[in-house]
Design a protein around this motif. Structure first.
Motif, PDB file in Angstrom:
ATOM      1  N   UNK A 185       5.770-100.317  53.245  1.00 13.86           N
ATOM      2  CA  UNK A 185       6.068 -99.002  53.813  1.00 13.86           C
ATOM      3  C   UNK A 185       5.552 -98.870  55.240  1.00 13.86           C
ATOM      4  N   UNK A 186       5.893 -97.764  55.847  1.00 18.92           N
ATOM      5  CA  UNK A 186       5.523 -97.496  57.248  1.00 18.92           C
ATOM      6  C   UNK A 186       4.925 -96.108  57.344  1.00 18.92           C
ATOM      7  N   UNK A 187       3.917 -95.974  58.218  1.00 23.28           N
ATOM      8  CA  UNK A 187       3.305 -94.669  58.497  1.00 23.28           C
ATOM      9  C   UNK A 187       3.480 -94.361  59.979  1.00 23.28           C
ATOM     10  N   UNK A 188       4.129 -93.230  60.270  1.00 17.71           N
ATOM     11  CA  UNK A 188       4.292 -92.745  61.647  1.00 17.71           C
ATOM     12  C   UNK A 188       3.444 -91.499  61.798  1.00 17.71           C
ATOM     13  N   UNK A 189       2.338 -91.604  62.574  1.00 15.28           N
ATOM     14  CA  UNK A 189       1.379 -90.505  62.714  1.00 15.28           C
ATOM     15  C   UNK A 189       1.469 -89.911  64.119  1.00 15.28           C
ATOM     16  N   UNK A 190       1.395 -88.584  64.181  1.00 19.72           N
ATOM     17  CA  UNK A 190       1.387 -87.836  65.439  1.00 19.72           C
ATOM     18  C   UNK A 190       0.041 -87.112  65.544  1.00 19.72           C
ATOM     19  N   UNK A 191      -0.792 -87.574  66.452  1.00 28.25           N
ATOM     20  CA  UNK A 191      -2.139 -87.017  66.613  1.00 28.25           C
ATOM     21  C   UNK A 191      -2.327 -86.591  68.059  1.00 28.25           C
ATOM     22  N   UNK A 192      -3.301 -85.680  68.340  1.00 31.14           N
ATOM     23  CA  UNK A 192      -3.554 -85.280  69.724  1.00 31.14           C
ATOM     24  C   UNK A 192      -3.874 -86.474  70.609  1.00 31.14           C
ATOM     25  N   UNK A 193      -3.420 -86.433  71.844  1.00 26.57           N
ATOM     26  CA  UNK A 193      -3.601 -87.567  72.760  1.00 26.57           C
ATOM     27  C   UNK A 193      -5.078 -87.849  73.026  1.00 26.57           C
ATOM     28  N   UNK A 215      -2.862 -73.774  60.922  1.00 23.43           N
ATOM     29  CA  UNK A 215      -3.870 -74.638  61.537  1.00 23.43           C
ATOM     30  C   UNK A 215      -3.318 -76.014  61.901  1.00 23.43           C
ATOM     31  N   UNK A 216      -2.045 -76.249  61.640  1.00 26.27           N
ATOM     32  CA  UNK A 216      -1.437 -77.548  61.923  1.00 26.27           C
ATOM     33  C   UNK A 216      -1.198 -77.683  63.427  1.00 26.27           C
ATOM     34  N   UNK A 217      -1.493 -78.880  63.947  1.00 32.97           N
ATOM     35  CA  UNK A 217      -1.268 -79.139  65.368  1.00 32.97           C
ATOM     36  C   UNK A 217       0.128 -79.709  65.581  1.00 32.97           C
ATOM     37  N   UNK A 218       0.751 -79.376  66.740  1.00 29.66           N
ATOM     38  CA  UNK A 218       0.259 -78.457  67.772  1.00 29.66           C
ATOM     39  C   UNK A 218       0.442 -77.001  67.361  1.00 29.66           C
ATOM     40  N   UNK A 219      -0.461 -76.155  67.835  1.00 30.34           N
ATOM     41  CA  UNK A 219      -0.394 -74.740  67.474  1.00 30.34           C
ATOM     42  C   UNK A 219       0.720 -74.014  68.207  1.00 30.34           C
ATOM     43  N   UNK A 257      -5.247 -82.183  61.855  1.00 29.19           N
ATOM     44  CA  UNK A 257      -5.343 -83.361  62.715  1.00 29.19           C
ATOM     45  C   UNK A 257      -4.014 -83.839  63.233  1.00 29.19           C
ATOM     46  N   UNK A 258      -2.901 -83.211  62.812  1.00 28.04           N
ATOM     47  CA  UNK A 258      -1.586 -83.620  63.282  1.00 28.04           C
ATOM     48  C   UNK A 258      -0.591 -83.738  62.156  1.00 28.04           C
ATOM     49  N   UNK A 259       0.418 -84.579  62.347  1.00 26.36           N
ATOM     50  CA  UNK A 259       1.499 -84.783  61.384  1.00 26.36           C
ATOM     51  C   UNK A 259       1.631 -86.267  61.098  1.00 26.36           C
ATOM     52  N   UNK A 260       2.167 -86.585  59.915  1.00 24.19           N
ATOM     53  CA  UNK A 260       2.406 -87.986  59.560  1.00 24.19           C
ATOM     54  C   UNK A 260       3.569 -88.052  58.583  1.00 24.19           C
TER      55      UNK A 260
END
Length: 446
Positions: free
Chosen positions: A435-443, A335-339, A374-377
């Motif tokens: 710290x730093x958070x790099x999130x990858x979410x749908x556009x 269920x993780x994006x992108x499929x 919802x994406x990756x982080x």
């Protein structure tokens, strides 16, 4: 497949269609003229039959007068018309014209077709009200056909004579209408190879979408060329420093007299080679990613296998840095994006994010890769990035000042480009307290 010009296709089509329409019009005119002439002649036959019946009543055995008949078919022999009168018992009283000795027509009367050795006749039969007399007036069908042809041929010349002029006018009109396209082709052929300015040439409205698409293509090509020039200049600048450092370390190793100095120079040389190798790899990755307009062969992603493979690749770096790497699954892997997407590019994207997090985190820090629907982080315990530089570090060859870790400033550019190809948006934010958070979410959710 042979290429035929548009002008030739249109001209050939018009040269074929115009004569065909002319022939079709001729056939229609022939049919209509024949119907009208038949109506006219039928009316004349009826009128003549009634006159003949009146004359027969006035004097039974006298020759009926021929008043009222006009020989419109122009038959010089006068044999195009025939008349006959019978008594009730079938005895022929009187006949006039060739082949007028017909047998009394059966039936109540009206129009009938009779075929004799002289040809086909159109006959009108009129019976007296008392039944004592039967009158028949006939006309050759051939005479009617000749009259039809005369009328049509007289009109045909009026249509035929202007036909060549019409075809010539059509050819000239097509050439004149397509002349702007020919001039446009000549203008483009005379252009320099580096002239990508928009096309501003008057063309028919039907060709405007083509001009608009051509200008858009020129704009994209110009942007790509400008990007390539900027990329080449930046790459040459960035490569100059590590290559110069490699040369210095090589000279130091050659001139060293003490083993310790030589060993230190060779160690620096190895580090420089690794840095240069990483830079070249990143440059090659960007050169492959930039021309892509989309993913040609997107496949379902097995995130469990992909994350496991990336984790093994960065494990040596995590061990050297003394950091722990954790993978957190908030949702099942399917269920993780992108499929779907390109597994190789996604692996490169995650590896760059994890390597950045491990390089800039202090020893003993924990780096987490979070996966959910919802994406990756990727989260780390490093120093983070100054708020004024959060957007700038996305640019190529740009690094926050004061960094002691070696790098080229291309890692985030690679991540952002791969994310864009997969419909993802990269968001950088500082964590509290550090710290730093790099999130990858749908556009569409960004």
């Amino acid at each position: 497949m042979s290429r035929v010009s548009l002008q030739r296709r249109i001209v050939v089509a018009l040269l074929l269609i115009a004569p065909m329409m002319w022939l079709l019009s001729t056939v229609v005119a022939l049919y209509q003229t024949r119907e009208e002439i038949n109506e006219l002649y039928d009316a004349q036959l009826q009128m003549l039959a009634h006159q003949l019946m009146t004359s027969v009543r006035a004097e039974a055995n006298a020759r009926p007068p021929m008043r009222g008949y006009v020989d419109v078919d122009g038959d010089e022999d006068g044999d195009a018309l025939a008349q006959a009168v019978w008594r009730r018992d079938g005895q022929l009283i009187w006949a006039d014209g060739i082949d007028a000795d017909w047998q009394p027509p059966p039936g109540e009367g009206g129009f009938v077709l009779r075929r004799t050795h002289h040809g086909e006749w159109r006959v009108y039969v009129l019976r007296a009200t008392d039944g004592e007399r039967v009158v028949a007036v006939g006309q050759r069908v051939k005479a009617r056909n000749r009259a039809t042809l005369k009328v049509v041929i007289s009109q045909l010349w009026a249509w035929l004579l202007p036909l060549p002029l019409l075809l010539l006018a059509l050819v000239l009109a097509v050439r004149r209408g397509l002349a702007p396209l020919s001039r446009l082709a000549g203008e483009l052929a005379r252009r320099r190879s580096d002239d990508l300015s928009p096309v501003d040439h008057p063309v028919p409205a039907e060709a405007q979408p083509l001009i608009a698409a051509l200008n858009q293509l020129f704009s994209r090509v110009e942007q790509n060329l400008e990007h390539e020039r900027r990329f080449t200049a930046d790459a040459a600048h960035e490569l100059r420093s590590p290559l110069a450092a490699l040369r210095v370390q090589a000279e130091v190793a050659q001139l060293a007299r003490e083993p310790e100095v030589m060993t230190h120079a060779l160690d620096n040389l190895t580090v420089g080679i690794e840095r240069a190798t990483r830079l070249v790899d990143q440059l090659l990755a960007l050169s492959r990613l930039d021309p892509l307009q989309g993913l040609a062969n997107a496949q379902p992603i097995d995130w469990a296998a992909l994350v496991d493979g990336v984790r093994r690749e960065v494990a040596p770096l995590a061990a050297r840095r003394g950091c722990s790497l954790q993978v957190v699954w908030h949702d099942p892997a399917n269920q993780v994006l992108p499929l779907s997407g390109d597994a190789t590019l996604l692996s490169l994207m995650l590896r760059n994010l994890l390597e950045n997090a491990l390089r800039y985190s202090p020893p003993g820090a924990a780096v987490q890769l979070i996966c959910d629907r919802g994406g990756l982080a990727v989260e780390d315990n490093g120093p983070g990035i100054d708020a004024a530089w959060l957007e700038k570090v996305r640019q190529r060859f740009v690094r926050e000042p004061g960094q002691r870790e070696p790098g080229s400033g291309l890692g985030l550019s690679i991540v952002e480009r791969i994310a864009e190809l997969h419909g993802l948006h990269l968001t950088l934010s500082n964590r509290s307290p550090n710290g730093l958070r790099a999130a990858l979410t749908p556009q569409d959710a960004a």
